[in-house]
Design a protein around this motif. Sequence first.
Motif, PDB file in Angstrom:
ATOM      1  N   UNK A 628       0.842  -1.207   0.000  1.00 41.06           N
ATOM      2  CA  UNK A 628       0.000   0.000   0.000  1.00 41.06           C
ATOM      3  C   UNK A 628       0.873   1.250   0.000  1.00 41.06           C
ATOM      4  N   UNK A 629       1.949   1.236   0.818  1.00 43.47           N
ATOM      5  CA  UNK A 629       2.847   2.386   0.889  1.00 43.47           C
ATOM      6  C   UNK A 629       3.490   2.662  -0.467  1.00 43.47           C
ATOM      7  N   UNK A 630       3.896   1.614  -1.156  1.00 44.40           N
ATOM      8  CA  UNK A 630       4.486   1.782  -2.494  1.00 44.40           C
ATOM      9  C   UNK A 630       3.473   2.371  -3.455  1.00 44.40           C
ATOM     10  N   UNK A 631       2.236   1.874  -3.356  1.00 40.11           N
ATOM     11  CA  UNK A 631       1.171   2.379  -4.221  1.00 40.11           C
ATOM     12  C   UNK A 631       0.882   3.845  -3.937  1.00 40.11           C
ATOM     13  N   UNK A 632       0.879   4.213  -2.642  1.00 36.26           N
ATOM     14  CA  UNK A 632       0.621   5.600  -2.260  1.00 36.26           C
ATOM     15  C   UNK A 632       1.731   6.531  -2.755  1.00 36.26           C
ATOM     16  N   UNK A 633       2.979   6.082  -2.636  1.00 42.85           N
ATOM     17  CA  UNK A 633       4.098   6.906  -3.099  1.00 42.85           C
ATOM     18  C   UNK A 633       4.055   7.099  -4.616  1.00 42.85           C
ATOM     19  N   UNK A 634       3.698   6.044  -5.330  1.00 46.65           N
ATOM     20  CA  UNK A 634       3.587   6.139  -6.781  1.00 46.65           C
ATOM     21  C   UNK A 634       2.481   7.123  -7.157  1.00 46.65           C
ATOM     22  N   UNK A 635       1.347   7.030  -6.440  1.00 45.43           N
ATOM     23  CA  UNK A 635       0.234   7.970  -6.688  1.00 45.43           C
ATOM     24  C   UNK A 635       0.677   9.398  -6.424  1.00 45.43           C
ATOM     25  N   UNK A 636       1.387   9.614  -5.292  1.00 46.75           N
ATOM     26  CA  UNK A 636       1.812  10.965  -4.930  1.00 46.75           C
ATOM     27  C   UNK A 636       2.781  11.529  -5.971  1.00 46.75           C
ATOM     28  N   UNK A 637       3.675  10.685  -6.486  1.00 48.36           N
ATOM     29  CA  UNK A 637       4.626  11.137  -7.498  1.00 48.36           C
ATOM     30  C   UNK A 637       3.895  11.595  -8.750  1.00 48.36           C
ATOM     31  N   UNK A 638       2.896  10.809  -9.168  1.00 44.22           N
ATOM     32  CA  UNK A 638       2.117  11.179 -10.356  1.00 44.22           C
ATOM     33  C   UNK A 638       1.332  12.472 -10.113  1.00 44.22           C
ATOM     34  N   UNK A 639       0.720  12.586  -8.927  1.00 48.97           N
ATOM     35  CA  UNK A 639      -0.076  13.773  -8.608  1.00 48.97           C
ATOM     36  C   UNK A 639       0.813  15.009  -8.529  1.00 48.97           C
ATOM     37  N   UNK A 640       2.021  14.846  -7.995  1.00 49.23           N
ATOM     38  CA  UNK A 640       2.968  15.957  -7.914  1.00 49.23           C
ATOM     39  C   UNK A 640       3.305  16.489  -9.302  1.00 49.23           C
ATOM     40  N   UNK A 641       3.558  15.586 -10.248  1.00 47.34           N
ATOM     41  CA  UNK A 641       3.867  16.004 -11.621  1.00 47.34           C
ATOM     42  C   UNK A 641       2.644  16.629 -12.287  1.00 47.34           C
ATOM     43  N   UNK A 642       1.470  16.038 -12.005  1.00 45.36           N
ATOM     44  CA  UNK A 642       0.235  16.533 -12.611  1.00 45.36           C
ATOM     45  C   UNK A 642      -0.074  17.966 -12.181  1.00 45.36           C
ATOM     46  N   UNK A 643       0.122  18.253 -10.871  1.00 42.02           N
ATOM     47  CA  UNK A 643      -0.204  19.571 -10.344  1.00 42.02           C
ATOM     48  C   UNK A 643       0.976  20.534 -10.400  1.00 42.02           C
ATOM     49  N   UNK A 644       2.170  20.002 -10.671  1.00 43.01           N
ATOM     50  CA  UNK A 644       3.345  20.862 -10.767  1.00 43.01           C
ATOM     51  C   UNK A 644       3.798  21.433  -9.442  1.00 43.01           C
ATOM     52  N   UNK A 645       3.614  20.652  -8.358  1.00 43.58           N
ATOM     53  CA  UNK A 645       4.029  21.105  -7.025  1.00 43.58           C
ATOM     54  C   UNK A 645       4.877  20.025  -6.382  1.00 43.58           C
ATOM     55  N   UNK A 646       5.728  20.386  -5.400  1.00 46.29           N
ATOM     56  CA  UNK A 646       6.540  19.377  -4.717  1.00 46.29           C
ATOM     57  C   UNK A 646       5.679  18.306  -4.052  1.00 46.29           C
TER      58      UNK A 646
END
Length: 697
Positions: A628-646
């Motif tokens: 789950x943690x790996x999945x959450x980190x992958x989601x956060x990385x994608x969302x960070x790129x999508x929104x253009x924020x750290x």
Amino acid sequence: MTSIHVQEILSNLNAEQHEAVTAKEHPLIIIAGAGSGKTRVLTRRIAYRIATGDADARHTLAVTFTKKAATELKQRLNALKMRDQIEAHTFHAAALRILQRYWESKESIPYELIDSKFKIVSDVISSFGSVTKGLKSGPKSDKSGWQTETEVARKSLISSAITEIEWAKARGLTPQTYSDAVVAQDRSLALTPTEMTEIFSKYEQLKSKLRKLDYDDLIIWATRLLLTDPQFSASEMYRMRHLYIDEYQDINVVQMNLVSALLGERTDLCVVGDPNQAIYSWNGADPTLITSLPTRYQSSKTVVLSHNYRSTPQILSLAHSVLRGNNKTSQNDSRLIPHLPDGPIPSIRAFSDSRAEAHSVARLAKLSHQPKTNWSDIAVLARTNAQLVPLQKVFKDLRIPAFLAGETRYMLQSEVKTLVRSLEREDSHLRGSSLFSWLEGIVNQSMQSYPETGSASDNLNLFLELSREFFSSAPDGDSHSLAQWLKTEAQSATDESFRDAVILTTFHKAKGLEWRTVFIVGMEDGLVPIARAESREAMLEEQRLLYVAITRAKIDVTLTWARERSFNDRSLKREPSPYLTAIENEILRLSGHIATSEHALSAIKKARRSLENAPKEQRQMTAVQQAIMSSLRLWRSRKSKELGVPAHIILHDHSLESVAVQRPDNLEALSQIAGIGRAKASKFGTELLRCVAAPTE
């Protein structure tokens, strides 16, 4: 003009400013960072071109967005010994002058400018039984005088329709193109797109039948006339040969179309703006309209003003930390160069609740008010106006003068409405100076009914000031033209300048202003950034908005947040703004400490404590929890790129770990996790729960 005068115009300019003032290229694009002398450079450039014979004062038009900014332009030009022929207006006032000249040239009856859309939209909605859905019937109020639920719902529906009409017009949409645009942008509406299209269409028809224009029509109609009447267009282009546009980062497509119509094939255009301060997307503003100008005009020249003369190095470093790493928002991520000496290190203060926050800010403001200084040197900025109302009460209770900016609307004040009605009823042939003398008599007579000092007298004085300005650009103007112009110009005219009080205002309204001491309150997730900011563009604008708020301060800035805040008599738990992570780290750096991820923000401490206090078997992640943690980190990385924020702006590691360990299966359980809260659960909840339910995806 003499060479001595030219030397005076060019005096005390730094190298960048001198280049911007004297550049020969057209169009000229001036990227002016916060506090870099934007207005100084713009007015000096206008004066320099006229003084050297490169431009004609009688054919110069400077356009900006607020009445206050237009007035400041004129005052500075007068100080530079420029003649009165230069026109400086808001976009809407400039458009109105074009329309008035057109009506006069055609000897046609002018359209009237409506005070409010409410009456017409109300009549339109009343004509559609299916749209009102039963809201037409029923009394307007009960015996106690309170509005009934039916009437409240009806007014809410009318207000929603007005908001939607204004949204459409700011983007150049018509009733025919509105529906497709709404569907494409997935807007949330109180009415269906079909119903709203019908209301929009009927509103335009009824307005036309009454020969009336709304505030939004001015620019649209002026542009249409310039594009469809070649003879009139040629005369207007000749009249306004040299164009200057202030705050160009705030321009929308409708305003840009007017500029393009005035320019035609010419390139005599100078624009000033800062993409880092683009904060008006709600009004259709598009910062790419300034960044794309060099591509649109191959002959253009860009000058960047990077020296800041307003704020201390500490404040500029703090502001830069908000934009750091956001290359598409910041101008090449370049820092502003400070010219003030070092000042106090900014601070963050956390409070148990919003009441404690308000009392503390009021006391700190009182301490900031030193002998021989003004209360108006202090400002309290909040993301929303609703946050400021309880603050105003606390200031009043503590006997600290405080003014809630925008609390009065100039044209709705009774003494002003009476004067405008007198103008509209005036059917004599008085014009120009004769009309102004008649007005002075009425105003002087009205003054006898009010104290010499106070808001009413101030409003009357402002009325004369605005009228005098009208006649300076329209020496032969009549009563009807003046009334229409006043309604346009007074949209942003208030009596704020007459008060010595702490200014309470929003981030948006603070744009273009500055204070010695600034308090930025409500630095909480869901407010900064605002909860409704979901798209990448919206998140970028929230960053720019906070940057604007911080750069209003000259010497001191304090940011505050509360662990609990009251909303409509409900107290809700709050989490600190994710922007406070970078801000706290910058404060630690400025203090001489090494900034680490283990900063003092309570949300991260709380999340860490939650993990540390968990049973040992829970702290040792199982294989499923690790997945789950790996999945959450992958989601956060994608969302960070999508929104253009750290990534940490999305969610901190400690919060992700808590989600992985606790494995919530609904939004309510998710919102209770430290570092998540209701704002993050509302924004990202569905995606987070999907990661928990399917960690292998």
